[in-house]
Design an enzyme around this catalytic site. Sequence first.
Site, PDB file in Angstrom:
ATOM      1  N   HIS A 139       0.772  -1.198  -0.032  1.00 43.19           N
ATOM      2  CA  HIS A 139      -0.012   0.066  -0.167  1.00 43.19           C
ATOM      3  C   HIS A 139       0.774   1.317   0.020  1.00 43.19           C
ATOM      4  CE1 HIS A 139      -3.191   2.542   1.505  1.00 43.19           C
ATOM      5  NE2 HIS A 139      -2.387   3.488   2.140  1.00 43.19           N
ATOM      6  N   GLU A 140       1.841   1.139   0.958  1.00 39.43           N
ATOM      7  CA  GLU A 140       2.734   2.191   0.887  1.00 39.43           C
ATOM      8  C   GLU A 140       3.500   2.793  -0.576  1.00 39.43           C
ATOM      9  OE1 GLU A 140       2.343   4.563   3.327  1.00 39.43           O
ATOM     10  OE2 GLU A 140       1.111   3.283   4.333  1.00 39.43           O
TER      11      GLU A 140
END
Lengths: 296, 198
Positions: A139-140
Amino acid sequence: MQWHTDWGLRARMVLTMVLLLVLYLVFAGALVLYLGGGLLLMGLFIGGFSIVQYFFSDRLTLWSMGAREVTEDEYPHLHGTVGRLAQGADLPKPDIAVVDSRVPNAFATGRSKNHAAVCVTTGLLETLNDEELAGVLAHELAHVKHRDMAVMTVASFLSTIAFVIVRWGWLFGGGRNRNQNSAPIWVAIVVSLVVWIVSYLLIRALSRYREYAADRGGALICGNPAALASALLKIDGRMDRVPTEDMREQAEMNAFFIIPLSGGTITKLFSTHPSTEKRVERLRALEREMETRTSA
Amino acid sequence: MGLFDTVRDVLGLSAEADATRPADPEDFFQLNAASVTMEADLDYRPADRAGLCLSAMDSTDFRSTLRDVEDVLEGGGFSEIRTDDHGYTWAVVERDDITDLTTELYVAADTLADRGYGDRLLAAVFPFDPLDGGRPIYWIYSFKRGSFYPFAPAGDHERDSSTEVTLQSVLDGELDVEPDTAYWYSLWPDAPGGHPWE
């Protein structure tokens, strides 16, 4: 593999950006009309500040969070996972930093793909299993891929100017009363107030759409939407049980966290992130799509 | 980086698009000729093993595809499907000849691509042993980049970058070598000293 495209999300993202752009163009025009010379000075000052922020965003954010960049020898597993995910996402491997905090959280920072850092807290490493951690890291990486730091810095620039005029505009008004061409400063202040409020809401909306996009991108990078969903639920659940003094220190960083720290009653409109339930719901839909798909 | 790519990034589409981009494993065959240069000019001989690294997908159909890959690799010699500490899947094959290694990994990658999982392919790792003994170096094919890069492990987590630059300058032309070293990912083994899949 082709996935069902989330057209709704794309349309809302584009619409928000167009609205922000239109608002800013109108505002910039109004500023030139009302303020003239004073604007140049202020533009230079805030512009300079934004450029500094842009170029040093990765270092600044890490420093303000008390994060420490960690080497491959210290955290081999974390490095190995981020490296593999980056290779799957076609990104250079970002720097990796760790914050010594019991609050389980993660964020990404940096102005571009080549100057990016992903940061996790020790609380996150303790809370999540390997698959969930990979989901959060993916996600990051999607945030890095989407240049969220740069996009949000640019999106916030004129909003910052509007805020400065609302707060300090009366100073500009004082010496310029003799100028016949300029309207009273209170007009500029009222216009700025409106621009600031509207742009604030639009920026928050944009931030929420970008979270959805990062969830989706992250889930496809790691190949396991269910693990990311389970990580979000775990982090959300743990949030309620960690000491609040840790949280207050970090609350200003909310926009960059994977899950923001909640501080009382925040209405949906003001929130930087969609609710965890909604994010999990979308990830589950993606998981179902993955499972029901059979190869040709 | 073109304007189109930037727009894709800013609109938040690129993570999904690049994570699902298909791969072209035919590039492996460049190694057949390159291995001759490796031996003649640099004193490295291809090892008898190679590994294909892929990011597993959480679905029943993907697991059945992996079993197909296992079946395809069976028969010609030793092969195995294993999972590393980071949850990534490796298809490892052992063959005496570099052309057999590239062919087997091509077949494995192609099987995945045929079933629609070409985008899950991460890297193909080909070790080369120095003729005078010592640690192997690796030519790694990165599917998302569509190019090879050298990987010369020195310590537990250190790389011998001068050897890597030598490998790049000698083999560039025969192999599509990734020009941007930011994309020369380390693939460390779970336990120090082994091959990346060990």
